[in-house]
Design a protein around this motif. Structure first.
Motif, short mmCIF file in Angstrom:
data_model
loop_
_atom_site.label_atom_id
_atom_site.label_comp_id
_atom_site.label_asym_id
_atom_site.label_seq_id
_atom_site.Cartn_x
_atom_site.Cartn_y
_atom_site.Cartn_z
N ALA A 189 0.83 -1.20 0.00
CA ALA A 189 0.00 0.00 0.00
C ALA A 189 0.87 1.25 0.00
O ALA A 189 0.61 2.21 -0.75
CB ALA A 189 -0.93 0.00 1.21
N ILE A 190 1.91 1.24 0.80
CA ILE A 190 2.81 2.39 0.88
C ILE A 190 3.52 2.60 -0.46
O ILE A 190 3.56 3.72 -0.98
CB ILE A 190 3.82 2.22 2.03
CG1 ILE A 190 3.08 2.30 3.37
CG2 ILE A 190 4.94 3.25 1.94
CD1 ILE A 190 3.91 1.85 4.56
N ARG A 191 4.05 1.51 -1.03
CA ARG A 191 4.74 1.63 -2.32
C ARG A 191 3.80 2.12 -3.41
O ARG A 191 4.17 2.94 -4.24
CB ARG A 191 5.34 0.29 -2.74
CG ARG A 191 6.57 -0.09 -1.96
CD ARG A 191 7.22 -1.36 -2.45
NE ARG A 191 6.29 -2.24 -3.15
CZ ARG A 191 6.63 -3.15 -4.03
NH1 ARG A 191 7.88 -3.32 -4.35
NH2 ARG A 191 5.74 -3.91 -4.61
N ALA A 192 2.57 1.63 -3.39
CA ALA A 192 1.60 2.04 -4.41
C ALA A 192 1.31 3.53 -4.32
O ALA A 192 1.34 4.25 -5.33
CB ALA A 192 0.31 1.23 -4.27
N THR A 193 1.04 4.01 -3.12
CA THR A 193 0.71 5.44 -2.97
C THR A 193 1.93 6.32 -3.19
O THR A 193 1.81 7.41 -3.76
CB THR A 193 0.05 5.72 -1.61
OG1 THR A 193 0.88 5.23 -0.57
CG2 THR A 193 -1.32 5.09 -1.53
N GLN A 194 3.11 5.87 -2.79
CA GLN A 194 4.34 6.65 -3.04
C GLN A 194 4.60 6.80 -4.53
O GLN A 194 5.21 7.78 -4.95
CB GLN A 194 5.55 5.98 -2.39
CG GLN A 194 5.61 6.14 -0.90
CD GLN A 194 6.78 5.36 -0.29
OE1 GLN A 194 7.26 4.38 -0.85
NE2 GLN A 194 7.20 5.79 0.89
N ASN A 195 4.15 5.86 -5.30
CA ASN A 195 4.37 5.90 -6.75
C ASN A 195 3.19 6.46 -7.52
O ASN A 195 3.13 6.35 -8.74
CB ASN A 195 4.74 4.51 -7.26
CG ASN A 195 6.17 4.16 -6.89
OD1 ASN A 195 7.10 4.64 -7.53
ND2 ASN A 195 6.35 3.36 -5.86
N GLY A 196 2.23 7.05 -6.82
CA GLY A 196 1.17 7.78 -7.50
C GLY A 196 -0.17 7.09 -7.61
O GLY A 196 -1.05 7.59 -8.31
N ALA A 197 -0.37 5.97 -6.93
CA ALA A 197 -1.69 5.33 -6.95
C ALA A 197 -2.66 6.13 -6.08
O ALA A 197 -2.26 6.68 -5.04
CB ALA A 197 -1.61 3.89 -6.45
N PHE A 198 -3.89 6.20 -6.49
CA PHE A 198 -4.91 6.85 -5.66
C PHE A 198 -5.15 6.05 -4.40
O PHE A 198 -5.24 6.58 -3.30
CB PHE A 198 -6.21 7.02 -6.45
CG PHE A 198 -7.33 7.57 -5.62
CD1 PHE A 198 -7.37 8.91 -5.30
CD2 PHE A 198 -8.33 6.74 -5.13
CE1 PHE A 198 -8.39 9.42 -4.50
CE2 PHE A 198 -9.36 7.23 -4.35
CZ PHE A 198 -9.39 8.58 -4.03
N ASP A 199 -5.26 4.73 -4.56
CA ASP A 199 -5.53 3.84 -3.43
C ASP A 199 -5.29 2.41 -3.88
O ASP A 199 -4.89 2.16 -5.01
CB ASP A 199 -6.98 4.01 -2.97
CG ASP A 199 -7.19 3.71 -1.48
OD1 ASP A 199 -6.33 3.02 -0.88
OD2 ASP A 199 -8.20 4.16 -0.93
#
Length: 129
Positions: A89-99
């Motif tokens: 979750a952290i990697r996804a949001t750090q790379n620009g994912a909304f959620d």
């Protein structure tokens, strides 16, 4: 004009189920079964939102997300994952994912998340204008 959503999912049954759900909700749905195919489709078709599986046969979803951002895609991205540890979750949001959303996906939860992501994307575009 219908809102365009790209689903990048290698499991064919899940891909078809998501496509049917989204089409029933009035969205235009694009489909890809690999990260590379999804990346190419995203950069060509510029969907408003991308549902992106984190585990794909050719390249992982986080790498696809990074490439999307490097290619200047401003699509909202929701990561789908069966592995719900916080580092994903952290990697996804750090790379620009909304959620992100955990599998198995509950339709109602997904639809709420999609609407929130689309609203947020629209607000971002208005601010940029």
């Amino acid at each position: 004009m219908k809102t365009r959503i790209l689903v990048i999912e290698d499991e064919r049954t899940a891909l078809q189920s998501l496509a049917l759900l989204l089409e029933d909700e009035g969205f235009e749905v694009l489909k890809a079964e690999s990260g590379q195919a999804g990346l190419e489709l995203a950069l060509q078709q510029e969907p408003e939102l991308i549902l992106l599986d984190i585990r794909l046969p050719d390249v992982d979803g986080i790498s696809v997300l990074r490439r999307l951002r490097a290619g200047h895609s401003n699509s909202a991205v929701i990561i789908m994952t069966a592995d719900t540890n916080s580092s994903n979750a952290i990697r996804a949001t750090q790379n620009g994912a909304f959620d992100y959303i955990a599998k198995p996906i509950h339709d109602d939860h997904l639809l709420v998340l999609i609407r929130r992501a689309l609203e947020y994307r629209q607000l971002e575009q208005e601010v940029r204008s």
